[in-house]
Design a protein around this motif. Structure first.
Motif, mmCIF file in Angstrom:
data_model
loop_
_atom_site.group_PDB
_atom_site.id
_atom_site.type_symbol
_atom_site.label_atom_id
_atom_site.label_comp_id
_atom_site.label_asym_id
_atom_site.label_seq_id
_atom_site.Cartn_x
_atom_site.Cartn_y
_atom_site.Cartn_z
ATOM 1 N N ARG A 45 34.842 6.865 61.499
ATOM 2 C CA ARG A 45 35.534 7.706 60.043
ATOM 3 C C ARG A 45 35.780 6.744 58.941
ATOM 4 N NH1 ARG A 45 39.116 11.364 64.291
ATOM 5 N NH2 ARG A 45 39.700 9.152 64.875
ATOM 6 N N LEU A 48 39.071 6.543 56.777
ATOM 7 C CA LEU A 48 40.261 6.179 57.374
ATOM 8 C C LEU A 48 40.339 4.599 57.189
ATOM 9 C CD1 LEU A 48 41.095 8.483 60.035
ATOM 10 C CD2 LEU A 48 41.595 8.966 57.730
ATOM 11 N N HIS A 110 37.984 17.943 59.044
ATOM 12 C CA HIS A 110 39.320 17.707 59.044
ATOM 13 C C HIS A 110 40.093 18.124 57.915
ATOM 14 C CE1 HIS A 110 37.262 14.362 61.341
ATOM 15 N NE2 HIS A 110 38.166 14.620 62.353
ATOM 16 N N MET A 112 43.082 16.298 56.080
ATOM 17 C CA MET A 112 43.696 15.068 56.063
ATOM 18 C C MET A 112 44.927 15.166 55.078
ATOM 19 S SD MET A 112 40.183 12.928 55.723
ATOM 20 C CE MET A 112 41.029 11.615 56.625
ATOM 21 N N SER A 113 45.939 14.334 55.348
ATOM 22 C CA SER A 113 47.159 14.172 54.280
ATOM 23 C C SER A 113 47.182 12.770 53.822
ATOM 24 C CB SER A 113 48.345 14.696 55.264
ATOM 25 O OG SER A 113 48.512 13.751 56.570
ATOM 26 N N LEU A 119 47.160 7.489 54.474
ATOM 27 C CA LEU A 119 46.171 8.684 54.632
ATOM 28 C C LEU A 119 45.975 8.732 56.189
ATOM 29 C CD1 LEU A 119 43.786 10.285 53.559
ATOM 30 C CD2 LEU A 119 42.093 8.677 53.920
ATOM 31 N N SER A 120 45.853 9.977 56.772
ATOM 32 C CA SER A 120 46.008 10.436 58.331
ATOM 33 C C SER A 120 45.214 11.453 58.497
ATOM 34 C CB SER A 120 47.287 10.134 58.686
ATOM 35 O OG SER A 120 48.056 11.262 58.177
ATOM 36 N N ILE A 121 45.068 11.952 59.496
ATOM 37 C CA ILE A 121 44.271 13.136 60.026
ATOM 38 C C ILE A 121 45.595 14.151 60.376
ATOM 39 C CG2 ILE A 121 42.746 14.280 61.631
ATOM 40 C CD1 ILE A 121 41.160 11.873 61.637
ATOM 41 N N GLU A 122 45.393 15.245 59.921
ATOM 42 C CA GLU A 122 46.426 16.368 60.230
ATOM 43 C C GLU A 122 45.790 16.987 61.306
ATOM 44 O OE1 GLU A 122 49.569 17.828 59.166
ATOM 45 O OE2 GLU A 122 49.706 15.945 58.196
ATOM 46 N N LYS A 124 41.835 18.713 63.501
ATOM 47 C CA LYS A 124 40.497 18.927 63.258
ATOM 48 C C LYS A 124 40.153 20.199 63.067
ATOM 49 C CE LYS A 124 39.464 15.225 66.891
ATOM 50 N NZ LYS A 124 38.816 14.885 68.063
#
Length: 234
Positions: A45, A48, A110, A112-113, A119-122, A124
């Motif tokens: 990904r 990220l 995703h 994402m926040s 940056l991170s995945i909240e 799926k």
């Protein structure tokens, strides 16, 4: 190897680490394994991966330069970073620090926040749904419509790390625009075709009545269009 890197259960420190694992594996037997590099890279990904690492390290890698598909993946990730920077800058100008400290973005896979420059995945998303309209409503993210094998009218709300279903759209659509204003949700335009390749659009605007739990058409735009952007001006 591809089954390993494609698994949702794989445990790595970061996407950067996963990229380095793939590169090390390929270079261990370069002549035999180089043909697998492009198919493995697509499971990283890259959105990220830090932008500087993308530019200084990954873009400069000879294997990335060798395969067009790899160059396309890196370019798409860099474009994502540029768009995110633009959205974040706009959000910082508009938001009151007491009201909002997190910026959300929605991809095909995703939510994402982006908070405190990280940056991170909240979470799926359901696999296979494309072109959903997304809008931040208070502390929740709402997804409207979309398309799989046919056009969808589903509306879901993501809040507190869980999804809840909301009333279905009056007009199923994908590629629509959405906005939240004064406690109300509005959805504009979009395509009502049964697939992404049919040119069938709508000019209808609908809103959700939270009291009765029902969407209703309230207006008609001057033209029919899809893949539009909505903005709230104060």
């Amino acid at each position: 190897m591809e089954k390993v890197v494609a698994s949702d259960d794989i445990k790595v420190e970061s996407e950067t680490h996963l990229y380095e694992i793939i590169l090390t594996w390929v270079k261990f037997d370069l002549e035999t394994k180089r043909k697998h590099f492009s198919s493995l890279l697509k499971h990283v990904r890259l959105q990220l991966v830090p932008q500087d690492y993308l530019i200084d390290v990954i873009s400069a890698q000879d294997l990335v330069k060798e395969f067009i598909s790899c160059r396309d993946l890196v370019q798409a990730a860099l474009l994502f970073h540029l768009r995110l920077e633009k959205c974040t800058a706009q959000a910082k100008r508009l938001r009151n620090d007491e009201d909002c400290s997190t910026t959300f973005t929605v991809t095909e896979k995703h939510i994402m926040s982006f908070s405190e420059d990280e940056l991170s995945i909240e979470c799926k998303l359901r696999v296979g749904i494309k072109e959903q309209a997304s809008v931040v409503d208070g502390s929740s993210v709402i997804l409207c419509g979309g398309v799989t094998d046919g056009v969808l009218g589903d509306v879901v709300q993501y809040k507190d790390q869980k999804f809840d279903s909301l009333p279905t759209l009056a007009i199923p659509r994908f590629g629509a625009g959405a906005v939240s204003c004064q406690g109300k949700l509005y959805v504009f335009g979009g395509s009502t075709a049964s697939s992404r390749f049919e040119g069938k659009f709508t000019d209808k605007v609908e809103t959700l009545d939270r009291v009765i739990g029902e969407w209703s058409v309230i207006s008609q735009a001057p033209t029919k269009r899809s893949h539009l952007c909505c903005a709230l001006c104060r």
